[in-house]
Scaffold this motif. Structure first.
Motif, PDB file in Angstrom:
ATOM      1  N   TRP A  45      -7.038  -6.329   6.068  1.00  0.00           N
ATOM      2  CA  TRP A  45      -6.973  -5.854   4.686  1.00  0.00           C
ATOM      3  C   TRP A  45      -6.929  -4.326   4.643  1.00  0.00           C
ATOM      4  O   TRP A  45      -6.202  -3.736   3.839  1.00  0.00           O
ATOM      5  CB  TRP A  45      -8.176  -6.380   3.910  1.00  0.00           C
ATOM      6  CG  TRP A  45      -8.266  -5.837   2.521  1.00  0.00           C
ATOM      7  CD1 TRP A  45      -7.506  -6.186   1.442  1.00  0.00           C
ATOM      8  CD2 TRP A  45      -9.154  -4.811   2.064  1.00  0.00           C
ATOM      9  NE1 TRP A  45      -7.867  -5.450   0.336  1.00  0.00           N
ATOM     10  CE2 TRP A  45      -8.881  -4.595   0.684  1.00  0.00           C
ATOM     11  CE3 TRP A  45     -10.159  -4.063   2.674  1.00  0.00           C
ATOM     12  CZ2 TRP A  45      -9.570  -3.672  -0.079  1.00  0.00           C
ATOM     13  CZ3 TRP A  45     -10.856  -3.136   1.919  1.00  0.00           C
ATOM     14  CH2 TRP A  45     -10.558  -2.949   0.557  1.00  0.00           C
ATOM     15  N   ILE A  46      -7.708  -3.670   5.494  1.00  0.00           N
ATOM     16  CA  ILE A  46      -7.702  -2.203   5.521  1.00  0.00           C
ATOM     17  C   ILE A  46      -6.318  -1.667   5.879  1.00  0.00           C
ATOM     18  O   ILE A  46      -5.878  -0.634   5.350  1.00  0.00           O
ATOM     19  CB  ILE A  46      -8.761  -1.695   6.520  1.00  0.00           C
ATOM     20  CG1 ILE A  46     -10.169  -1.977   5.996  1.00  0.00           C
ATOM     21  CG2 ILE A  46      -8.590  -0.207   6.809  1.00  0.00           C
ATOM     22  CD1 ILE A  46     -11.267  -1.680   6.998  1.00  0.00           C
ATOM     23  N   TYR A  47      -5.599  -2.378   6.781  1.00  0.00           N
ATOM     24  CA  TYR A  47      -4.286  -1.929   7.227  1.00  0.00           C
ATOM     25  C   TYR A  47      -3.138  -2.473   6.374  1.00  0.00           C
ATOM     26  O   TYR A  47      -1.976  -2.207   6.667  1.00  0.00           O
ATOM     27  CB  TYR A  47      -4.057  -2.342   8.681  1.00  0.00           C
ATOM     28  CG  TYR A  47      -4.987  -1.681   9.672  1.00  0.00           C
ATOM     29  CD1 TYR A  47      -5.400  -0.367   9.509  1.00  0.00           C
ATOM     30  CD2 TYR A  47      -5.460  -2.379  10.782  1.00  0.00           C
ATOM     31  CE1 TYR A  47      -6.249   0.241  10.409  1.00  0.00           C
ATOM     32  CE2 TYR A  47      -6.308  -1.776  11.700  1.00  0.00           C
ATOM     33  CZ  TYR A  47      -6.699  -0.470  11.503  1.00  0.00           C
ATOM     34  OH  TYR A  47      -7.544   0.128  12.406  1.00  0.00           O
ATOM     35  N   ASP A  48      -3.444  -3.250   5.348  1.00  0.00           N
ATOM     36  CA  ASP A  48      -2.394  -3.865   4.534  1.00  0.00           C
ATOM     37  C   ASP A  48      -1.517  -2.774   3.890  1.00  0.00           C
ATOM     38  O   ASP A  48      -2.036  -1.789   3.351  1.00  0.00           O
ATOM     39  CB  ASP A  48      -3.017  -4.728   3.434  1.00  0.00           C
ATOM     40  CG  ASP A  48      -1.970  -5.482   2.642  1.00  0.00           C
ATOM     41  OD1 ASP A  48      -1.534  -4.953   1.598  1.00  0.00           O
ATOM     42  OD2 ASP A  48      -1.582  -6.585   3.073  1.00  0.00           O
ATOM     43  N   PRO A  49      -0.179  -2.913   3.950  1.00  0.00           N
ATOM     44  CA  PRO A  49       0.697  -1.852   3.428  1.00  0.00           C
ATOM     45  C   PRO A  49       0.596  -1.664   1.920  1.00  0.00           C
ATOM     46  O   PRO A  49       0.915  -0.577   1.412  1.00  0.00           O
ATOM     47  CB  PRO A  49       2.096  -2.319   3.836  1.00  0.00           C
ATOM     48  CG  PRO A  49       1.971  -3.786   4.043  1.00  0.00           C
ATOM     49  CD  PRO A  49       0.582  -4.009   4.555  1.00  0.00           C
ATOM     50  N   GLN A  50       0.135  -2.677   1.180  1.00  0.00           N
ATOM     51  CA  GLN A  50       0.077  -2.566  -0.275  1.00  0.00           C
ATOM     52  C   GLN A  50      -1.333  -2.318  -0.802  1.00  0.00           C
ATOM     53  O   GLN A  50      -1.527  -1.521  -1.720  1.00  0.00           O
ATOM     54  CB  GLN A  50       0.638  -3.844  -0.909  1.00  0.00           C
ATOM     55  CG  GLN A  50       0.725  -3.777  -2.433  1.00  0.00           C
ATOM     56  CD  GLN A  50       1.394  -5.003  -3.019  1.00  0.00           C
ATOM     57  OE1 GLN A  50       1.816  -5.898  -2.278  1.00  0.00           O
ATOM     58  NE2 GLN A  50       1.499  -5.046  -4.339  1.00  0.00           N
ATOM     59  N   PHE A  51      -2.338  -2.995  -0.217  1.00  0.00           N
ATOM     60  CA  PHE A  51      -3.695  -2.919  -0.747  1.00  0.00           C
ATOM     61  C   PHE A  51      -4.651  -2.146   0.164  1.00  0.00           C
ATOM     62  O   PHE A  51      -5.857  -2.253  -0.002  1.00  0.00           O
ATOM     63  CB  PHE A  51      -4.249  -4.331  -0.976  1.00  0.00           C
ATOM     64  CG  PHE A  51      -3.408  -5.150  -1.899  1.00  0.00           C
ATOM     65  CD1 PHE A  51      -3.418  -4.908  -3.270  1.00  0.00           C
ATOM     66  CD2 PHE A  51      -2.589  -6.158  -1.414  1.00  0.00           C
ATOM     67  CE1 PHE A  51      -2.647  -5.669  -4.130  1.00  0.00           C
ATOM     68  CE2 PHE A  51      -1.802  -6.909  -2.270  1.00  0.00           C
ATOM     69  CZ  PHE A  51      -1.825  -6.664  -3.638  1.00  0.00           C
TER      70      PHE A  51
END
Length: 318
Positions: free
Chosen positions: A143-149
Motif C-alpha cells: 500500500w505504501i508503494y501503490d502508484p495511486q494511494f
C-alpha cells in the motif's frame, strides 16, 4: 581367620535395577533427551531436503513421476538468463539489506542500551516489525508503494509539493528492487537490534569506567571495547541474518511476485514460480538446491571469521 560378610536381603533389594543404571549412564541420557528434537528434524527438515535434492536430478512434474536425468536441470539453469538475474539480485538484495540492518540495528542497540524512561516498553515496541506476520508487513508496504494511494507520493506531491506526479515505486526494475530492500531492512532491524542489545548487556561496565579514567573518547571505547567484545555475537547474528535474507520469499512474493518483468525474483521466488506455479518440480527443485552453495559459503565465512577472532584473542592472552 577372615569371615566373609554377605550382603543382607534388604540391601540386595535396594540395589538399582538395570533400567535405573541405564538412565544413570550419561551418553544414553543425552541421546534420550535429544531424540524428540532429532526426530522432528529428520521428519520436517532432513526428509524434505533429501527429497528436494533428489527431485533436482529428475524431470518430475506435478502429477507425473519423473525419471533420473542427471545434471540436465542444472545445465539448463546455467544457460537461463532469468536464473542468472535471480542469482544477481539475491546476492545484491542480501548484501545491501544485511548491511543496512546491521548499521541501523547496531545503532539502535546502542541507544536502547542506555538508561531512559519507559525503557522496557520502548524495547517491546521496537520488536513489533519482527513480530508482525510477514504477509501483513508486505501488504502494508504494498500500500505504501501503490502508484495511486501511496502515502509517500501524497507527502511529496500534495504536502511538500516536491513533485508534480505520484511515484511508481514498483513499476520499474531498479525502484522496485530498492523498495523491496527497504521493506526487508525495516522488518529485520528489530531482530538485529535486540540480539546485539543482549550482547551489549554482557559487557562489564567496569571496562568502560577504566577506559574513561584513562581518557578514552567515546569512539575509542567503541572501537577497543564494544566492537571486539561483540565480535562473537556479531558473527552469529550476521550468519542468521544472511540466511534469512537470502532465502526470503514471503516479502518479495507478496509485494511484487518477482515483477516487473521478473526483475525482483530471488532464487526462492523463482523456484516457487517454476516448481509450483509452473508445475516443473524438477527444475524448481534444482533452483532451490542451487541456493545451498551460497548458504554454505555464508555460514563458513562467519564461522571461520569467529574462529579466527577467538584464535587472535587466545594469542593476545598468552
Amino acid at each position: 581367620m577372615s569371615v566373609t560378610t554377605l550382603p543382607s536381603r534388604s540391601a540386595a533389594l535396594h540395589q538399582p535395577g538395570w533400567l535405573a543404571r541405564l538412565f544413570d549412564y550419561k551418553p544414553f541420557l543425552i541421546v534420550m533427551c535429544l531424540a524428540p528434537a532429532i526426530g522432528l528434524l529428520l521428519v520436517f527438515l532432513t526428509y524434505p531436503l533429501g527429497l528436494g535434492i533428489w527431485l533436482a536430478f529428475t524431470d518430475t512434474t506435478i502429477g507425473q513421476r519423473g525419471i533420473y536425468i542427471g545434471l540436465e536441470n542444472f545445465q539448463y539453469l546455467l544457460k537461463d538468463p532469468l536464473w542468472w538475474n535471480a542469482v544477481f539480485y539475491s546476492i545484491f538484495y542480501t548484501a545491501i539489506a544485511t548491511f543496512g540492518k546491521f548499521a541501523l540495528g547496531f545503532w539502535l542497540a546502542l541507544l536502547l542500551n542506555n538508561h531512559f524512561p519507559f525503557k522496557s516498553l520502548i524495547r517491546a515496541i521496537v520488536l513489533l516489525p519482527w513480530i508482525v506476520p510477514t504477509v501483513l508487513s508486505a501488504l502494508a508496504f504494498w500500500w505504501i508503494y501503490d502508484p495511486q494511494f501511496s502515502i509517500i507520493s501524497y507527502l511529496l506531491v500534495d504536502v511538500l509539493h516536491w513533485r508534480d506526479s505520484n511515484v511508481d515505486f514498483l513499476g520499474s526494475p531498479w525502484p522496485a528492487r530498492f523498495s523491496l530492500i527497504a521493506a526487508n531492512i525495516w522488518r529485520g532491524i528489530p531482530f538485529v537490534a535486540i540480539s546485539l542489545l543482549a550482547g551489549l548487556q554482557t559487557i562489564s561496565p567496569s571496562l568502560y569506567e577504566a577506559a574513561m579514567l584513562d581518557g578514552a573518547t567515546s569512539w575509542q571505547r567503541f572501537r577497543y571495547i564494544t566492537f571486539p567484545m561483540m565480535m562473537p555475537i556479531l558473527a552469529i547474528v550476521m550468519t542468521f541474518s544472511i540466511i534469512f535474507t537470502f532465502t526470503d520469499f514471503q516479502l518479495v512474493y507478496a509485494i511484487t511476485r518477482g515483477g516487473p518483468v521478473n526483475s525482483t525474483h530471488l532464487l526462492a521466488t523463482l523456484a516457487f514460480q517454476r516448481g509450483i506455479a509452473g508445475g516443473e518440480l524438477g527444475e524448481g527443485a534444482a533452483i532451490a538446491v542451487s541456493m545451498i552453495p551460497f548458504l554454505v559459503f555464508a555460514t563458513l565465512f562467519s564461522y571461520f571469521g569467529l574462529a579466527r577472532r577467538k584464535w587472535q584473542q587466545g594469542e593476545a592472552n598468552d
